[in-house]
Design an enzyme around this catalytic site. Sequence first.
Site, PDB file in Angstrom:
ATOM      1  N   LEU A  41      42.685  43.712  37.588  1.00 48.29           N
ATOM      2  CA  LEU A  41      43.482  43.536  38.712  1.00 48.29           C
ATOM      3  C   LEU A  41      43.720  41.935  38.532  1.00 48.29           C
ATOM      4  O   LEU A  41      42.868  41.134  38.372  1.00 48.29           O
ATOM      5  CB  LEU A  41      42.974  43.875  40.190  1.00 48.29           C
ATOM      6  CG  LEU A  41      42.712  45.337  40.536  1.00 48.29           C
ATOM      7  CD1 LEU A  41      42.045  45.215  42.135  1.00 48.29           C
ATOM      8  CD2 LEU A  41      44.230  45.753  40.617  1.00 48.29           C
ATOM      9  N   ASP A  42      45.051  41.588  38.707  1.00 46.73           N
ATOM     10  CA  ASP A  42      45.502  40.155  38.584  1.00 46.73           C
ATOM     11  C   ASP A  42      44.640  39.173  39.597  1.00 46.73           C
ATOM     12  O   ASP A  42      44.250  39.889  40.457  1.00 46.73           O
ATOM     13  CB  ASP A  42      47.058  40.043  38.909  1.00 46.73           C
ATOM     14  CG  ASP A  42      47.891  40.711  37.901  1.00 46.73           C
ATOM     15  OD1 ASP A  42      47.166  40.950  36.847  1.00 46.73           O
ATOM     16  OD2 ASP A  42      48.914  41.032  37.987  1.00 46.73           O
ATOM     17  N   ARG A  43      44.575  38.165  39.454  1.00 48.35           N
ATOM     18  CA  ARG A  43      43.938  37.221  40.068  1.00 48.35           C
ATOM     19  C   ARG A  43      44.770  37.164  41.642  1.00 48.35           C
ATOM     20  O   ARG A  43      43.914  37.399  42.678  1.00 48.35           O
ATOM     21  CB  ARG A  43      44.240  35.712  39.870  1.00 48.35           C
ATOM     22  CG  ARG A  43      43.450  34.753  40.635  1.00 48.35           C
ATOM     23  CD  ARG A  43      43.538  33.257  40.154  1.00 48.35           C
ATOM     24  NE  ARG A  43      42.653  32.350  40.937  1.00 48.35           N
ATOM     25  CZ  ARG A  43      42.846  31.180  40.513  1.00 48.35           C
ATOM     26  NH1 ARG A  43      43.608  30.650  39.651  1.00 48.35           N
ATOM     27  NH2 ARG A  43      42.059  30.130  41.202  1.00 48.35           N
ATOM     28  N   THR A  48      46.212  39.972  43.030  1.00 48.54           N
ATOM     29  CA  THR A  48      46.242  41.218  43.278  1.00 48.54           C
ATOM     30  C   THR A  48      45.057  41.859  44.139  1.00 48.54           C
ATOM     31  O   THR A  48      43.998  41.307  43.514  1.00 48.54           O
ATOM     32  CB  THR A  48      46.531  42.366  41.952  1.00 48.54           C
ATOM     33  OG1 THR A  48      47.762  41.740  41.595  1.00 48.54           O
ATOM     34  CG2 THR A  48      46.887  43.716  42.585  1.00 48.54           C
TER      35      THR A  48
END
Length: 337
Positions: free
Chosen positions: A200-202, A204
Amino acid sequence: MKKKSGFEKFHKSTEKKGAALKEQLRQEKKQQTRERKAFFEQQRKEKAEAWKTANETRVPGASGGKGERTAPDERTGQVKPKGIAPGKPLVRADKEEQMPLNKFLAHGGVCGRREAADVVKSGKVTVNGAVITEPGFKVDPGADVRVDGKRITRSKNLVYILMNKPKGYLTTTDDPQERKTVLDLLHKATEERIYPVGRLDRNTSGVLLLTNDGEMAQKLTHPSNEVKKVYAVTLDKPLTKNHFEDILKGVPLEDGVAHVDVLAFADPSDKTQIGVELHSGRNRIVRRIFEHYGYDVKNLDRVMFAGLTKKNVPRGKWRFLAEKEVRDLKFFKKGKK
């Protein structure tokens, strides 16, 4: 000749004949069949219980994932069900046998099997002092396996943790720039080396699974298994009808066409709130889909991954998976999760 008393018609013979006798035999046979089935069913249950006792340890709150939950532990952030005594994470015994080197690294908590294959090919791994670059190289359980000089030990205890990831944390086990990672939120929940499944993106938030089960991580991240994810998206402006329809047809991106399985407005009166279901695991795929049409994703939250949700797990908190949840993940069918 025996003299009749006149009361013979009121007496019934105790001897059964014809149809009555056949029915009696039929009922006796049915009873024997029921007793035989009951006997073998009891044996099956006893064997299953014995296997379970020998191979599994109850997870904290292993009530099938249902039931009332308490507030998270103030110190660790763990969410536990009410009325369940604290226990250990789910434990399953590994067979003592040779295994591919990349699988050995995954079971040692280094990373997932696919990532481990790249690590091996890079020449960073030694087995009993020799550099090995073949991911499929067979390794004995007691082999001296090292990555960049650090010895890796196969994990005996398989751990499964579900986290409701907040924004601002990297989905990685270590960051050279010493930024916050998701492991900082676990507060030494386990002594095993675990790692995130997928990424998961930072910025997100949402459902994130962490484990040291390399085989499961491989299954859940491999594109061929079509593991579904559901996201709640907040855009900077309302999504137009034309763009809505275009996204459903497929979005041409630099790395190929991106397809979504389901696209819907979470609130019909607010066209900036979108629900997206897809099975692609490509990097930043949801953000790139909307950026392609000129939208800025203000908020992105994963609400479901492989059938797991963040229900009863506050943002930044975590819990161990229940036994039933682990079984469901191990035996899910393609595209069903």
